[in-house]
Design an enzyme around this catalytic site. Sequence first.
Site, short mmCIF file in Angstrom:
data_model
loop_
_atom_site.label_atom_id
_atom_site.label_comp_id
_atom_site.label_asym_id
_atom_site.label_seq_id
_atom_site.Cartn_x
_atom_site.Cartn_y
_atom_site.Cartn_z
N GLU A 1 -7.36 3.42 15.17
CA GLU A 1 -7.83 2.31 14.34
C GLU A 1 -8.58 1.26 15.15
OE1 GLU A 1 -4.10 1.46 12.54
OE2 GLU A 1 -3.52 -0.10 13.96
N SER B 1 -31.75 15.74 7.64
CA SER B 1 -33.03 16.37 7.97
C SER B 1 -33.09 16.81 9.43
CB SER B 1 -34.16 15.37 7.71
OG SER B 1 -34.10 14.32 8.67
N SER C 1 0.82 -1.21 0.00
CA SER C 1 0.00 0.00 0.00
C SER C 1 0.86 1.27 0.00
CB SER C 1 -0.93 -0.04 1.22
OG SER C 1 -1.66 1.15 1.34
N GLU D 1 -24.82 3.59 3.44
CA GLU D 1 -25.00 5.03 3.66
C GLU D 1 -23.95 5.64 4.57
OE1 GLU D 1 -28.60 7.26 4.28
OE2 GLU D 1 -29.75 5.44 3.96
N ARG E 1 11.91 -9.18 -2.17
CA ARG E 1 12.35 -10.56 -2.28
C ARG E 1 12.30 -10.97 -3.75
NH1 ARG E 1 8.30 -12.52 2.39
NH2 ARG E 1 7.08 -11.02 1.22
N HIS F 1 5.15 4.32 10.28
CA HIS F 1 4.42 4.11 11.52
C HIS F 1 5.48 3.78 12.57
CE1 HIS F 1 1.51 2.78 14.43
NE2 HIS F 1 1.68 1.50 14.24
N GLN G 1 9.43 -5.90 9.96
CA GLN G 1 10.50 -4.89 9.84
C GLN G 1 11.76 -5.24 10.63
OE1 GLN G 1 8.76 -1.02 10.60
NE2 GLN G 1 7.22 -1.30 9.00
P1 NAD Z 1 1.48 -3.84 2.95
O1 NAD Z 1 1.04 -4.98 3.78
O2 NAD Z 1 0.49 -3.22 2.03
O3 NAD Z 1 2.74 -4.20 2.06
C1 NAD Z 1 3.79 -4.98 2.50
C2 NAD Z 1 4.88 -5.13 1.47
O4 NAD Z 1 5.95 -5.82 2.09
C3 NAD Z 1 4.53 -5.96 0.24
O5 NAD Z 1 5.30 -5.52 -0.84
C4 NAD Z 1 4.96 -7.38 0.64
O6 NAD Z 1 5.29 -8.13 -0.47
C5 NAD Z 1 6.19 -7.07 1.48
N1 NAD Z 1 6.38 -8.07 2.54
C6 NAD Z 1 5.42 -8.71 3.23
N2 NAD Z 1 5.95 -9.52 4.16
C7 NAD Z 1 7.29 -9.39 4.04
C8 NAD Z 1 8.39 -9.97 4.71
N3 NAD Z 1 8.23 -10.86 5.68
N4 NAD Z 1 9.63 -9.57 4.34
C9 NAD Z 1 9.82 -8.69 3.34
N5 NAD Z 1 8.81 -8.11 2.68
C10 NAD Z 1 7.57 -8.45 3.01
O7 NAD Z 1 2.09 -2.76 3.97
P2 NAD Z 1 1.57 -1.29 4.28
O8 NAD Z 1 0.15 -1.35 4.74
O9 NAD Z 1 1.95 -0.39 3.16
O10 NAD Z 1 2.44 -0.95 5.57
C11 NAD Z 1 3.79 -0.55 5.48
C12 NAD Z 1 4.06 0.42 6.62
O11 NAD Z 1 3.28 1.59 6.43
C13 NAD Z 1 3.69 -0.12 7.99
O12 NAD Z 1 4.62 0.37 8.92
C14 NAD Z 1 2.34 0.50 8.25
O13 NAD Z 1 2.03 0.61 9.62
C15 NAD Z 1 2.53 1.86 7.61
N6 NAD Z 1 1.31 2.59 7.24
C16 NAD Z 1 0.37 1.97 6.46
C17 NAD Z 1 -0.76 2.67 6.07
C18 NAD Z 1 -1.78 2.03 5.16
O14 NAD Z 1 -2.74 2.71 4.83
N7 NAD Z 1 -1.68 0.79 4.73
C19 NAD Z 1 -0.94 4.00 6.47
C20 NAD Z 1 0.07 4.63 7.23
C21 NAD Z 1 1.19 3.89 7.61
#
Ligand code: NAD
Length: 328
Positions: free
Chosen positions: A193, A250, A26, A229, A47, A106, A85
Site C-alpha cells: 500500500e 496500441s 469496511s 484512464e 459503542r 491484518h 484494537q
Molecule cells: P474502518 O475504519 O472502515 O471501520 C472501523 C470501525 O470501527 C467502524 O465501525 C468504527 O465505528 C469503529 N471504530 C472506530 N474507532 C473506534 C474505536 N476507537 N473504538 C471502537 N470502535 C471504533 O476499518 P476497516 O478498514 O474495515 O479496518 C478493519 C481491519 O481490517 C483493520 O485491521 C484493517 O487493517 C483490516 N483490513 C482492511 C481492509 C480494507 O479494505 N479497509 C482490507 C483488509 C484488511
Amino acid sequence: MQIYSQKDVKKKALSGARIAILGYGSQGRAHALNLKDSGYDVVVGLRKNGDSWKKAKKDGLSVAEPAAAVKGAKLIAFLVPDLAQKDLYKQVVDNVALGATILFAHGFNIQYKLIKPRKDLDVVLIAPKGPGHLVRRQYEQGRGVPCLIAVSQDATKSAFDNALAYADGIGGTRGGVIKTTFAEETETDLFGEQSVLCGGTTELVCKGFEVLTEAGYQPEVAYYEVMHELKLIVDLLHEGGLAKMHQYVSETCKYGDLTRGPRIVTPAVKREMKKVLKEVQNGKFARQWIAENKRGQKKYKALMKKDLAHPIEKVGAKLRARMPWLEA
Ligand code: NAD
Ligand code: MG
C-alpha cells in the site's frame, strides 16, 4: 504455496458457533452480513448509539456493546482501525471465553506486539485481499474475494480449522485461501500500500498531472489522461496481467511503455522501495505511526489536508460530476 478451497473446510469447525464482530466499517459490515447469511449466530460489538450501531440494526443484525458482545462467542473478530484494537482488546478480554479464537484482518497488532494475547486463546488471521464492499458484493454474487490465512497461536489445536471455516463463511474459499504468516501478511500489505497501490500510484498520477499542466495543457485533458484512464489499464492488468494490457493497447503505446517506463521508475526508485520495506520489517514505520497517533495525528491530518488540496482534486470533482454513474 498452499491454497485452500471449500472442500478443505472441516464440517465441525465453528459449527453453530456464536461469532462477535467488533467494528462495523469496511470489513466489519461485510464479514458480519456474510457470516449471518452463511448461517452463523452473529453479534456486532459497537459503542452504544454510534452511527454504526443504527446501521447494523437496520441491516438486521444483533448489536451489543463490545464487552457484552464477546460473552459466549467462540470467535471474536477485531475489525476496528488497527490503532484502536489494543484498547478494545483490553476492554473486552476479561469477558472472552477460555479457548476462544481471536481473529484479525491484518496482522499489525500481533506482529508489532501491541496486543499480547492470553495464552489460552487461538490467534488467527483472515485477510481478504480486497476492500469490504467487494467482500460483500462478491459474496452476494456467489463469488468471493481471495483471503490469506495465518495462525500465530494455536492453544486448542483447532485454530487453523476455525480460521478456514470463518474464511468460508465470508466467501473467501470460493476465491481461494492462501496460507501465510502474520509477518508475511503484515509486511507485504504495508509495503504494497505504501510503495505501489496507494502511495506509489497516487504520487505517479499527481506528478504526471503536474508535468502536463505546467507545460500548458488543459487540466481537464490532463485529468482524463492520468487519473480517469488509469482504471481502464488497471482493469486489464487485474484480468490478465501484462499480457492482456498489451493485447488491448496500441503498438505505439507498447513501444512507449517498454522504452520510457523504466526511465520513470528508475533503479533509484527501486532502491527507495527497498528502504521502505526495511522500515516496515524493522518496525520503524509502525513506531512512527503509533507515535503519530499518540500525538493526536497532527502531522497525518496536515499531510492529508495538503493531499486533498492538490489541483487534480478540483478538476476531478468537476469532471466526475458530469458522470454520476461513476459513483455507483
Ligand atoms: P474502518 O475504519 O472502515 O471501520 C472501523 C470501525 O470501527 C467502524 O465501525 C468504527 O465505528 C469503529 N471504530 C472506530 N474507532 C473506534 C474505536 N476507537 N473504538 C471502537 N470502535 C471504533 O476499518 P476497516 O478498514 O474495515 O479496518 C478493519 C481491519 O481490517 C483493520 O485491521 C484493517 O487493517 C483490516 N483490513 C482492511 C481492509 C480494507 O479494505 N479497509 C482490507 C483488509 C484488511
Ligand atoms: Mg499520495
